[in-house]
Design a protein around this motif. Structure first.
Motif, PDB file in Angstrom:
ATOM      1  N   TYR A   1       0.836  -1.193   0.000  1.00 59.22           N
ATOM      2  CA  TYR A   1       0.000   0.000   0.000  1.00 59.22           C
ATOM      3  C   TYR A   1       0.875   1.248   0.000  1.00 59.22           C
ATOM      4  O   TYR A   1       2.038   1.207   0.377  1.00 59.22           O
ATOM      5  CB  TYR A   1      -0.904   0.046   1.242  1.00 59.22           C
ATOM      6  CG  TYR A   1      -1.978  -1.003   1.265  1.00 59.22           C
ATOM      7  CD1 TYR A   1      -3.096  -0.894   0.453  1.00 59.22           C
ATOM      8  CD2 TYR A   1      -1.872  -2.102   2.107  1.00 59.22           C
ATOM      9  CE1 TYR A   1      -4.094  -1.858   0.481  1.00 59.22           C
ATOM     10  CE2 TYR A   1      -2.862  -3.070   2.140  1.00 59.22           C
ATOM     11  CZ  TYR A   1      -3.970  -2.944   1.316  1.00 59.22           C
ATOM     12  OH  TYR A   1      -4.942  -3.899   1.349  1.00 59.22           O
ATOM     13  N   SER A   2       0.269   2.373  -0.361  1.00 62.62           N
ATOM     14  CA  SER A   2       0.966   3.642  -0.219  1.00 62.62           C
ATOM     15  C   SER A   2       1.098   3.934   1.277  1.00 62.62           C
ATOM     16  O   SER A   2       0.363   3.370   2.098  1.00 62.62           O
ATOM     17  CB  SER A   2       0.186   4.774  -0.891  1.00 62.62           C
ATOM     18  OG  SER A   2      -0.999   5.064  -0.146  1.00 62.62           O
ATOM     19  N   HIS A   3       2.015   4.810   1.601  1.00 67.63           N
ATOM     20  CA  HIS A   3       2.233   5.154   3.014  1.00 67.63           C
ATOM     21  C   HIS A   3       0.939   5.683   3.641  1.00 67.63           C
ATOM     22  O   HIS A   3       0.537   5.251   4.720  1.00 67.63           O
ATOM     23  CB  HIS A   3       3.362   6.190   3.133  1.00 67.63           C
ATOM     24  CG  HIS A   3       3.795   6.438   4.532  1.00 67.63           C
ATOM     25  ND1 HIS A   3       4.659   5.607   5.195  1.00 67.63           N
ATOM     26  CD2 HIS A   3       3.474   7.417   5.416  1.00 67.63           C
ATOM     27  CE1 HIS A   3       4.857   6.055   6.423  1.00 67.63           C
ATOM     28  NE2 HIS A   3       4.154   7.155   6.575  1.00 67.63           N
ATOM     29  N   ARG A   4       0.295   6.596   2.950  1.00 69.98           N
ATOM     30  CA  ARG A   4      -0.947   7.193   3.454  1.00 69.98           C
ATOM     31  C   ARG A   4      -2.045   6.142   3.633  1.00 69.98           C
ATOM     32  O   ARG A   4      -2.753   6.121   4.643  1.00 69.98           O
ATOM     33  CB  ARG A   4      -1.403   8.301   2.509  1.00 69.98           C
ATOM     34  CG  ARG A   4      -2.678   8.969   2.966  1.00 69.98           C
ATOM     35  CD  ARG A   4      -2.996  10.181   2.148  1.00 69.98           C
ATOM     36  NE  ARG A   4      -2.121  11.242   2.628  1.00 69.98           N
ATOM     37  CZ  ARG A   4      -1.759  12.297   1.937  1.00 69.98           C
ATOM     38  NH1 ARG A   4      -2.182  12.445   0.707  1.00 69.98           N
ATOM     39  NH2 ARG A   4      -0.989  13.204   2.443  1.00 69.98           N
ATOM     40  N   ARG A   5      -2.188   5.251   2.669  1.00 72.14           N
ATOM     41  CA  ARG A   5      -3.226   4.215   2.751  1.00 72.14           C
ATOM     42  C   ARG A   5      -2.929   3.234   3.886  1.00 72.14           C
ATOM     43  O   ARG A   5      -3.821   2.825   4.619  1.00 72.14           O
ATOM     44  CB  ARG A   5      -3.333   3.469   1.406  1.00 72.14           C
ATOM     45  CG  ARG A   5      -4.387   2.397   1.396  1.00 72.14           C
ATOM     46  CD  ARG A   5      -5.780   2.999   1.449  1.00 72.14           C
ATOM     47  NE  ARG A   5      -6.766   1.930   1.402  1.00 72.14           N
ATOM     48  CZ  ARG A   5      -7.901   1.940   2.063  1.00 72.14           C
ATOM     49  NH1 ARG A   5      -8.235   2.968   2.806  1.00 72.14           N
ATOM     50  NH2 ARG A   5      -8.735   0.937   1.977  1.00 72.14           N
ATOM     51  N   PHE A   6      -1.660   2.864   4.043  1.00 73.75           N
ATOM     52  CA  PHE A   6      -1.268   1.955   5.121  1.00 73.75           C
ATOM     53  C   PHE A   6      -1.626   2.551   6.478  1.00 73.75           C
ATOM     54  O   PHE A   6      -2.211   1.875   7.325  1.00 73.75           O
ATOM     55  CB  PHE A   6       0.240   1.663   5.052  1.00 73.75           C
ATOM     56  CG  PHE A   6       0.719   0.778   6.160  1.00 73.75           C
ATOM     57  CD1 PHE A   6       0.617  -0.595   6.056  1.00 73.75           C
ATOM     58  CD2 PHE A   6       1.260   1.324   7.316  1.00 73.75           C
ATOM     59  CE1 PHE A   6       1.061  -1.420   7.088  1.00 73.75           C
ATOM     60  CE2 PHE A   6       1.706   0.514   8.354  1.00 73.75           C
ATOM     61  CZ  PHE A   6       1.601  -0.869   8.232  1.00 73.75           C
ATOM     62  N   ILE A   7      -1.288   3.827   6.677  1.00 68.54           N
ATOM     63  CA  ILE A   7      -1.590   4.479   7.951  1.00 68.54           C
ATOM     64  C   ILE A   7      -3.094   4.535   8.178  1.00 68.54           C
ATOM     65  O   ILE A   7      -3.575   4.272   9.285  1.00 68.54           O
ATOM     66  CB  ILE A   7      -0.940   5.872   8.025  1.00 68.54           C
ATOM     67  CG1 ILE A   7       0.580   5.718   8.139  1.00 68.54           C
ATOM     68  CG2 ILE A   7      -1.479   6.680   9.200  1.00 68.54           C
ATOM     69  CD1 ILE A   7       1.358   7.009   8.048  1.00 68.54           C
ATOM     70  N   ALA A   8      -3.851   4.840   7.140  1.00 70.42           N
ATOM     71  CA  ALA A   8      -5.311   4.895   7.279  1.00 70.42           C
ATOM     72  C   ALA A   8      -5.873   3.522   7.650  1.00 70.42           C
ATOM     73  O   ALA A   8      -6.737   3.418   8.536  1.00 70.42           O
ATOM     74  CB  ALA A   8      -5.944   5.396   5.979  1.00 70.42           C
ATOM     75  N   LEU A   9      -5.402   2.478   7.001  1.00 70.24           N
ATOM     76  CA  LEU A   9      -5.865   1.128   7.320  1.00 70.24           C
ATOM     77  C   LEU A   9      -5.455   0.729   8.737  1.00 70.24           C
ATOM     78  O   LEU A   9      -6.247   0.162   9.484  1.00 70.24           O
ATOM     79  CB  LEU A   9      -5.307   0.120   6.312  1.00 70.24           C
ATOM     80  CG  LEU A   9      -5.889   0.200   4.903  1.00 70.24           C
ATOM     81  CD1 LEU A   9      -5.082  -0.675   3.938  1.00 70.24           C
ATOM     82  CD2 LEU A   9      -7.355  -0.214   4.907  1.00 70.24           C
ATOM     83  N   PHE A  10      -4.221   1.044   9.097  1.00 68.89           N
ATOM     84  CA  PHE A  10      -3.714   0.710  10.433  1.00 68.89           C
ATOM     85  C   PHE A  10      -4.538   1.428  11.498  1.00 68.89           C
ATOM     86  O   PHE A  10      -4.976   0.823  12.471  1.00 68.89           O
ATOM     87  CB  PHE A  10      -2.234   1.103  10.538  1.00 68.89           C
ATOM     88  CG  PHE A  10      -1.548   0.534  11.740  1.00 68.89           C
ATOM     89  CD1 PHE A  10      -0.803  -0.626  11.643  1.00 68.89           C
ATOM     90  CD2 PHE A  10      -1.635   1.159  12.978  1.00 68.89           C
ATOM     91  CE1 PHE A  10      -0.164  -1.160  12.743  1.00 68.89           C
ATOM     92  CE2 PHE A  10      -1.004   0.640  14.091  1.00 68.89           C
ATOM     93  CZ  PHE A  10      -0.267  -0.535  13.976  1.00 68.89           C
ATOM     94  N   ARG A  11      -4.763   2.711  11.286  1.00 65.62           N
ATOM     95  CA  ARG A  11      -5.551   3.500  12.240  1.00 65.62           C
ATOM     96  C   ARG A  11      -6.980   2.966  12.332  1.00 65.62           C
ATOM     97  O   ARG A  11      -7.566   2.893  13.405  1.00 65.62           O
ATOM     98  CB  ARG A  11      -5.568   4.974  11.846  1.00 65.62           C
ATOM     99  CG  ARG A  11      -6.203   5.881  12.891  1.00 65.62           C
ATOM    100  CD  ARG A  11      -6.280   7.326  12.438  1.00 65.62           C
ATOM    101  NE  ARG A  11      -5.039   7.915  12.045  1.00 65.62           N
ATOM    102  CZ  ARG A  11      -4.206   8.564  12.851  1.00 65.62           C
ATOM    103  NH1 ARG A  11      -4.485   8.689  14.119  1.00 65.62           N
ATOM    104  NH2 ARG A  11      -3.091   9.087  12.377  1.00 65.62           N
ATOM    105  N   GLY A  12      -7.527   2.556  11.210  1.00 62.13           N
ATOM    106  CA  GLY A  12      -8.876   1.996  11.208  1.00 62.13           C
ATOM    107  C   GLY A  12      -8.973   0.697  11.994  1.00 62.13           C
ATOM    108  O   GLY A  12      -9.985   0.422  12.627  1.00 62.13           O
ATOM    109  N   MET A  13      -7.916  -0.081  11.982  1.00 62.28           N
ATOM    110  CA  MET A  13      -7.921  -1.367  12.690  1.00 62.28           C
ATOM    111  C   MET A  13      -7.546  -1.235  14.167  1.00 62.28           C
ATOM    112  O   MET A  13      -8.018  -2.003  14.989  1.00 62.28           O
ATOM    113  CB  MET A  13      -6.943  -2.341  12.012  1.00 62.28           C
ATOM    114  CG  MET A  13      -7.335  -2.702  10.589  1.00 62.28           C
ATOM    115  SD  MET A  13      -8.927  -3.554  10.470  1.00 62.28           S
ATOM    116  CE  MET A  13      -8.525  -5.104  11.212  1.00 62.28           C
ATOM    117  N   THR A  14      -6.689  -0.280  14.502  1.00 65.97           N
ATOM    118  CA  THR A  14      -6.187  -0.181  15.882  1.00 65.97           C
ATOM    119  C   THR A  14      -6.661   1.058  16.620  1.00 65.97           C
ATOM    120  O   THR A  14      -6.569   1.106  17.843  1.00 65.97           O
ATOM    121  CB  THR A  14      -4.645  -0.171  15.909  1.00 65.97           C
ATOM    122  OG1 THR A  14      -4.178   1.024  15.279  1.00 65.97           O
ATOM    123  CG2 THR A  14      -4.067  -1.399  15.228  1.00 65.97           C
ATOM    124  N   GLY A  15      -7.088   2.056  15.886  1.00 65.35           N
ATOM    125  CA  GLY A  15      -7.467   3.321  16.512  1.00 65.35           C
ATOM    126  C   GLY A  15      -6.290   4.252  16.720  1.00 65.35           C
ATOM    127  O   GLY A  15      -6.461   5.365  17.219  1.00 65.35           O
TER     128      GLY A  15
END
Length: 109
Positions: A25-39
Motif C-alpha cells: 500500500y501507499s504510506h498514506r493508505r497503510f496508515i489509514a488502514l492501520f488506524r482503522g484497525m487499531t485506533g
C-alpha cells in the motif's frame, strides 16, 4: 548525539517504512488502514507497545530502577521515558511506584 525523540522516530519510521513496503500500500493508505484497525497511527501504536513493555517489566521486578526498565524496553534515555510516562499514564514514574498498584496496569485513585 541527536535528541531521544529524534532517535526513536528514526527507528520507528524505518520499521514502519518497511511494513508499508511489505504491505504494497501507499504510506498514506497503510496508515489509514492501520488506524482503522487499531485506533492509533503506527508510531502511536509502537509508543504504546514500548510503554507497555516497561509496565510489564515493572510488574515482575518492581524494585528495579526506572532507567534500567526504560533502557530494556527500548527508550534511548530516561528523559524521553519520563515524558512518555507522564503523557501516557498521567503521572510520573515515581508517582506510579508510590501508588503501588496491586495489579499491574491498575492504580488506585
Amino acid at each position: 548525539m541527536s535528541s531521544a525523540s529524534a532517535n526513536d522516530n528514526d527507528g520507528q519510521a524505518g520499521a514502519i517504512g518497511e511494513l508499508v513496503k511489505q504491505s504494497g500500500y501507499s504510506h498514506r493508505r497503510f496508515i489509514a488502514l492501520f488506524r482503522g484497525m487499531t485506533g492509533l497511527a503506527p508510531k502511536q501504536y509502537a509508543r504504546m507497545l514500548r510503554f507497555d513493555r516497561v509496565i510489564g517489566q515493572f510488574a515482575t521486578a518492581p524494585a528495579q530502577r526506572w532507567v534500567e526498565l526504560a533502557l530494556q524496553a527500548g527508550y534511548s534515555d530516561q528523559a524521553h521515558f519520563n515524558r512518555d510516562f507522564l503523557a501516557i499514564a498521567g503521572m510520573s514514574p515515581q508517582a506510579y511506584r508510590r501508588a503501588a498498584p496491586a495489579s499491574s496496569r491498575h492504580v488506585r485513585i
